[in-house]
Design an enzyme around this catalytic site. Structure first.
Site, PDB file in Angstrom:
ATOM      1  N   ASP A 198     -20.803 -10.469  68.826  1.00 15.75           N
ATOM      2  CA  ASP A 198     -19.387 -10.147  68.969  1.00 15.75           C
ATOM      3  C   ASP A 198     -18.803 -10.202  67.564  1.00 15.75           C
ATOM      4  OD1 ASP A 198     -16.747  -9.757  69.575  1.00 15.75           O
ATOM      5  OD2 ASP A 198     -16.711 -11.167  71.250  1.00 15.75           O
ATOM      6  N   ILE A 249     -15.818  -9.501  66.124  1.00 14.22           N
ATOM      7  CA  ILE A 249     -14.535 -10.211  66.033  1.00 14.22           C
ATOM      8  C   ILE A 249     -14.152 -10.606  67.451  1.00 14.22           C
ATOM      9  CG2 ILE A 249     -12.084 -10.121  65.436  1.00 14.22           C
ATOM     10  CD1 ILE A 249     -13.723  -9.999  62.953  1.00 14.22           C
ATOM     11  N   ASP A 250     -14.358 -11.864  67.792  1.00 15.84           N
ATOM     12  CA  ASP A 250     -13.929 -12.335  69.108  1.00 15.84           C
ATOM     13  C   ASP A 250     -12.501 -12.845  68.990  1.00 15.84           C
ATOM     14  OD1 ASP A 250     -14.313 -13.176  71.898  1.00 15.84           O
ATOM     15  OD2 ASP A 250     -14.032 -15.181  71.059  1.00 15.84           O
ATOM     16  N   GLU A 253     -20.602  -5.415  70.911  1.00 16.42           N
ATOM     17  CA  GLU A 253     -19.435  -4.982  71.684  1.00 16.42           C
ATOM     18  C   GLU A 253     -19.062  -3.531  71.409  1.00 16.42           C
ATOM     19  OE1 GLU A 253     -14.869  -6.313  72.781  1.00 16.42           O
ATOM     20  OE2 GLU A 253     -15.946  -7.392  71.215  1.00 16.42           O
ATOM     21  N   THR A 300      -9.752 -10.335  69.140  1.00 20.75           N
ATOM     22  CA  THR A 300      -9.067  -9.303  68.349  1.00 20.75           C
ATOM     23  C   THR A 300      -7.557  -9.374  68.547  1.00 20.75           C
ATOM     24  OG1 THR A 300     -11.033  -7.890  68.529  1.00 20.75           O
ATOM     25  CG2 THR A 300      -8.994  -6.846  67.810  1.00 20.75           C
ATOM     26  N   ASP A 324     -19.071 -12.413  74.536  1.00 16.77           N
ATOM     27  CA  ASP A 324     -18.068 -13.471  74.411  1.00 16.77           C
ATOM     28  C   ASP A 324     -18.654 -14.859  74.636  1.00 16.77           C
ATOM     29  OD1 ASP A 324     -15.963 -11.741  73.913  1.00 16.77           O
ATOM     30  OD2 ASP A 324     -15.428 -11.539  76.021  1.00 16.77           O
ATOM     31  N   ASP A 361     -13.910  -5.153  63.074  1.00 18.11           N
ATOM     32  CA  ASP A 361     -14.869  -5.193  64.182  1.00 18.11           C
ATOM     33  C   ASP A 361     -16.077  -4.311  63.866  1.00 18.11           C
ATOM     34  OD1 ASP A 361     -13.454  -6.424  66.933  1.00 18.11           O
ATOM     35  OD2 ASP A 361     -12.021  -5.617  65.507  1.00 18.11           O
TER      36      ASP A 361
END
Length: 367
Positions: free
Chosen positions: A141, A143-144, A74, A146, A301, A51
């Site tokens: 984002d 890593i959407d 994020e 996680t 997101d 991330d």
């Protein structure tokens, strides 16, 4: 049939594709590893070294090309600054692609030092999208999904460009979602060979896709418009029944039943993957009613990823029928939930959602 993207946002497209290819390499290096460097944030959600690394790469890359733009992401770097070992792992992950041929060709830009890496992450970690007059704001984002990522399942990397509060461009990498996927999509539908894809959309100019493994900027094809009916292979409900508990019980399955669609159909946690699946016609409808009226979606997101579906023939509103307001801040506090369907069917789906809520005595969710 190969197509060229429209002659607009050319730099944005090239920067996004290059950065997403290299960011996907970082994600894929960690997704298959046992130790993903996972920590728990204050809101109890997980975050991994990927991330942080991907957010740093994205901001460094876009800041290099668009130095006057603003950035929203994020993550912030407070956990890295407080944990030197974690910071070093993120830095080391970034450096795994420093000598990569594609990096050397200028596909992406990397931070110059650990401190620079943290500063870049922090530039986006507390800022918010703006409204009219706010100019160009990139929303990332890294890593959407996680929660699925740490399980080695589906995840996505999301890039959205908001101009004066409105979506203008979106690009998404699904590093382990194959364009050859057929049938319902599940969290565990990750391609074991890592045959992923990149999708992008330009407001008013359509949505496009390409295979991730190709290092060419040219696209393979346009994404076909979504049909105006639920017939054939394009029908399907996309929702999430596991790993998260934010949905209002007893509503989504009833809505699907009244639409004549299988429930849960495609059952996927990451929102960005859901928007990509709709754009790819893996499904045709998604509905999301939060279990609490004070629960709101997060900008990263959805910004950019939603545009994929809209440019492929879809319409997206909240449960009240209001357009999604991306200028509200880091949380979409001017909207409640989502209703998305092909344009010709959206009113029908929205009406069913509202009828079900009324019948179940859930009037407070419509206020």
């Amino acid at each position: 049939m190969d197509v060229q993207p429209p002659d607009i946002f050319v730099q944005e497209v090239e920067t996004a594709i290059g950065a997403l290819i290299q960011a996907s390499k970082l994600g894929q290096r960690i997704v298959s590893s046992q130790d993903k460097g996972t920590i728990t944030k204050d809101d109890l959600s997980p975050v991994t070294i990927a991330d942080f690394a991907v957010q740093a790469l994205l901001i460094a890359s876009f800041k290099q090309v668009f130095p006057n733009d603003s950035f929203v992401g994020e993550e912030d770097a407070s956990d890295l600054r407080a944990n030197d070992a974690l910071m070093t792992r993120v830095w080391d992950l970034l450096n795994t692609i420093a000598q990569d041929e594609f990096t050397q060709q200028g596909a992406c830009t990397l931070p110059q030092s650990k401190e620079h890496m943290c500063d870049l992450i922090d530039q986006a970690g507390s800022s918010s999208p703006g409204g009219p007059g706010s100019g160009r704001v990139w929303v990332f984002d890294p890593i959407d999904g996680t929660k699925t990522y740490v399980r080695g399942q589906l995840y996505a990397i999301n890039i959205g460009l908001i101009v004066d509060g409105k979506q203008a461009f979106g690009a998404v990498a699904c590093p382990n979602l194959s364009l050859r996927h057929t049938g319902n999509l599940k969290n565990e539908s990750a391609d074991p060979n890592g045959n992923g894809c990149i999708l992008f959309a330009i407001k008013g100019h359509g949505a496009f896709y390409r295979h991730l493994e190709s290092h060419h900027i040219e696209l393979k094809s346009t994404i076909l418009p979504i049909p105006s009916t639920f017939a054939g292979n394009h029908s399907g409900f996309i929702t999430c029944t596991g790993l998260v508990d934010s949905a209002l019980d007893g509503v989504h399955d009833v809505v699907a039943q009244r639409l004549g669609l299988q429930f849960p159909g495609s059952d996927v946690v990451p929102w960005v993957v859901r928007w990509a699946a709709l754009a790819l016609s893996i499904g045709s409808v998604t509905v999301w009613v939060y279990k609490r009226r004070d629960r709101y979606a997060k900008a990263w997101d959805h910004a950019g990823a939603m545009l994929l579906f809209e440019e492929a023939g879809g319409k997206i509103t909240d449960v009240h029928g209001k357009d999604i307001d991306l200028s509200a801040g880091r949380k979409l506090s001017n909207n409640f939930g989502f209703v998305a369907a092909p344009i010709a069917l959206h009113a029908k789906v929205l009406g069913i959602v509202q009828d079900v809520l009324k019948e179940q005595g859930r009037d407070e969710f419509l206020q």
